[in-house]
Enzyme design. Structure first.
Site: not given
Lengths: 403, 354
Positions: A136, A171, A253, A384, A386
């Site tokens: 990705q 990744s 995802e 994240s 947040e």
């Protein structure tokens, strides 16, 4: 997810189940029973044993690694019910699905939705056969949570794009064959200037550098593009449609990183069991450290409630025919609990639970340390905590943007 | 929200509508401010019973509907949202205990009256201010029960008591050998100290049955708490979307958005735990564990939600005029009933063998 293709013939459920059993019986190498090479073979550099290769090819030839994808592109063409039967029978036989990875999890479903006929014919079958590793190309040094700030440019050169820039946190980039990438085709518009491009990792000008992490492992890379020529045929959707397509992919995802999938890997003993292995017990066989016992029970109760939440989200999504709004909390809640669990495990084991390498530690103890450290990534990647909070507040709770 | 069948969805909608129209928060407030000492409005309970809510756990042959725990829980949750005062939890649990119990005579005598709303039942288990089913002193000798029970909900209104004694569960009718002294708690509902002095008692079951009853009480109480937490969350969110400071509605501030996102996740966890408890009861699978999970989550999340609701409302949340304070006070009473979180964690760990 792809639309469900009708099976060629109306086969009854029990006949299908018989077919699956016979297939597993004649194709699943018994020595692989109870193992799972799925992640290792796809998302790391680890090689494949001969039996693992045989099993992957057998599943791939039926398209059963991607059971509900259309048969015309190499998928299984199964109904959801049949896919569930397949899963049940695999579990019963102690067999795993060898066709995994980002191609299956994220890219394939997105390409089936947005790709051209030629792109689907080219890219979906190798995913279904487990022959290709995708990575990705999203994050950049200055585009993390603010992903749309990405600067990697793709300039129109007639029959191809010329790509320049840097991606990061790629990744498995060092093992990948191809990269699905968000690139900038227009500097004037932050969101509409983004396009979705497929890039060969062995194309001239692509350079990959693994990043060593606190866990000692290097699962992520920096990826540099210097004057990389990418054929125009590799543009998915229209130029400028990349943000829409890219966000759709992130939904796949998120679903995979939350609830069942990511957390299912925890396995092993419960914290209570672990504590009884490492700590003193009293005459009733209970943990003598009552404070620790209380904290473990607190964790286990919240963990049990999380599993119930994940199950409920799945049931509701199924019943409503859409995504349940509580799905939005699974990533944030599951990853937080996973980290808490790792911290409590170390507290239970003391210094015995902090072994880095060498003598004096069991394999499980050493693996636990790496899991604890790698687990810090889970509340950062895939949006994240947040960012998840922003999404919940704005999209689910209807709280407005700051004016 | 659990995936419901048609019957359950209908019952929930009916309860929601009735609560909103016939028993809004102002109804509770009128009851409180009348200062009659009544724990609930008798006419309202008759109306609820008329809709079948008192008999949800009463078998059909005794005049109930036998709809099951999920149905009971849905109604209790809706009542919790508006802070409707009623004896529904005590009545429902008592009906279960009598229906499960050893006495056919008690079934015939009490179940129809419970289902019709005529008889109020109260659960008399704990003898002090903390839930301690392992420390019961009440004794039965020759069919006469002696002992005292503390903070019994709806004791003044109850016609029958389901009483935990050293050797199991007993039924005692109000009358000979029973005296009640009121205790006014912060939630201003009806509570009382009940003294049994050689009161005639009918045996219902052993100590194991008493444990089963407590698990049911924990889960049903958690349903009321779920309704309260959900209401506090909803009303706090509404408030943040209306209140303007610094020329902005508060809902635009990220510091508040993230707190609400956290609370939303906590309430999702609480709801899953509570509904998981009801499902465990209806399927009779791992009920003791499910009861610990449901009530411990309910305790912790409602405690947090009630504190955050006050803070996020600011000064207005501190006024008696505003409803938030009533939820806070009721929350603490229910958190202490049938097991604090520390009690439940101890029980959960014991069940898991560590």
């Amino acid at each position: 997810m792809a639309t469900t293709a009708e099976p060629a013939a109306q086969v009854s459920e029990s006949a299908f189940r018989e077919d699956v059993r016979a297939f597993i019986q004649s194709n699943f190498p018994p020595e692989l029973k109870g193992t799972s090479n799925a992640l290792a073979s796809v998302e790391s550099g680890a090689g494949e044993s001969e039996p693992q290769r045989q099993w992957r090819e057998a599943m791939g030839s039926r398209g059963w690694g991607t059971p509900t994808w259309p048969a015309e592109y190499g998928g299984g063409g199964l109904s959801r019910r049949e896919a569930a039967i397949l899963q049940e029978e695999l579990a019963k036989a102690g067999a795993y699905n060898p066709i995994q990875g980002m191609g299956v999890m994220m890219f394939g479903p997105t390409l089936l939705e947005y790709g051209s006929e030629a792109q689907k014919k080219e890219h979906i079958p190798p995913i279904c056969r487990g022959e290709i590793r995708w990575c990705q190309g999203y994050s950049e040094p200055n585009a993390g949570s603010d992903l749309a700030n990405l600067q990697t440019s793709a300039v129109d050169k007639g029959d191809h794009y010329l790509v320049n820039g840097q991606k990061t946190w790629t990744s498995g980039g060092q093992w990948a064959d191809k990269c699905f990438c968000l690139v900038r085709t227009d500097r004037a518009d932050k969101h509409k200037g983004i396009s979705f491009l497929l890039i060969d990792m062995d194309a001239p000008g692509v350079e990959v550098r693994p990043i060593r992490m606190i866990s000692g492992m290097s699962p992520f890379c920096e990826t540099f593009f210097t004057d990389v020529k990418v054929p125009k045929a590799n543009l998915v959707g229209e130029e400028g449609q990349g943000w829409t397509i890219g966000k759709r992919l992130l939904q796949h995802e998120r679903t995979n990183l939350s609830g069942g999938n990511a957390m299912g890997r925890l396995g092993g003993p419960t914290l209570g069991e672990l504590a009884k292995m490492y700590r003193e017990t009293d005459e009733h066989g209970q943990l003598a450290d009552r404070v620790l016992r209380d904290r473990i029970a607190d964790f286990e109760i919240r963990w049990a409630a999380f599993l119930l939440t994940a199950r409920k989200a799945a049931e509701e999504s199924k019943a409503q025919g859409g995504v349940s709004e509580i799905s939005s909390v699974l990533k944030k809640a599951g990853t937080k609990l996973g980290q808490e669990r790792a911290e409590l495990s170390i507290e239970i084991m003391g210094l015995q639970g902090l072994g880095w390498e060498g003598e004096g530690f069991t394999a499980a103890e050493l693996a636990g340390v790496r899991t604890w450290l790698f687990g810090k990534a889970t509340t950062i990647y895939g949006g994240s905590t947040e960012i998840q909070n922003n999404i919940i507040a704005k999209r689910v709770l209807g709280m407005l943007d700051h004016q | 929200m659990a995936v419901l069948n048609d019957e359950q969805a209908m019952l929930r909608d009916m309860a929601r509508e009735w609560a909103a129209n016939e028993s809004p928060f102002t109804a509770w407030r009128a009851l409180r401010d009348a200062e009659t000492g009544a724990g609930f409005d008798a006419d309202a309970w008759q109306a609820m019973s008329g809709m079948g809510w008192a008999g949800i756990m009463v078998p059909e042959e005794h005049g109930g509907s036998d709809f099951g725990w999920m149905s009971a829980g849905l109604v209790v949750e809706e009542l919790g949202k508006v802070l409707a005062a009623s004896p529904i939890i005590g009545v429902t649990i008592a009906a279960w205990a009598i229906a499960q119990g050893d006495s056919d005579e008690a079934k015939a005598r009490h179940l129809p009256a419970l289902a019709s709303g005529e008889t109020i039942a109260a659960l008399a288990v704990d003898e002090g201010p903390r839930h301690a089913p392992g420390k019961i002193g009440a004794k039965v000798e020759n069919g006469k029960l002696t002992g005292s029970k503390g903070f019994v909900a709806d004791a003044a209104e109850a016609g029958i008591f389901i009483v935990a004694a050293t050797d199991g569960l007993w039924l005692v009718e109000k009358g000979e050998g029973v005296s009640v002294a009121g205790r006014v708690l912060a939630d201003r509902r009806s509570h009382g100290e009940v003294v049994f002095d050689a009161a005639p008692a009918t045996r219902l079951g052993d100590a194991a049955m008493a444990e089963q009853m407590l698990d049911r009480a924990r889960i049903l109480t958690a349903c009321e708490m779920l309704g309260m937490a959900q209401h506090l969350f909803d009303t706090t969110l509404d408030y943040l979307k209306q209140r303007v400071q610094f020329n902005q509605v508060l809902a635009t501030f990220q510091a508040l958005q993230h707190r609400m996102a956290d609370l939303f996740a906590e309430i999702a966890s609480m709801r899953a735990a509570v509904e998981g408890g009801l499902e465990a009861l209806d399927s009779r699978r791992r009920v003791p564990q499910a009861a610990c999970i449901a009530k411990a989550r309910a305790n912790d999340v409602l405690n947090l939600m009630s504190r955050e609701a006050i803070q996020l409302h600011g000064g207005i949340g501190m006024t008696d005029e505003y409803p938030v304070g009533d939820y806070l006070k009721r929350a603490r009473v229910l958190e202490n009933r049938w097991g604090s979180s520390a009690f439940l964690r101890d029980r959960f760990a014991g069940l898991a063998g560590y």
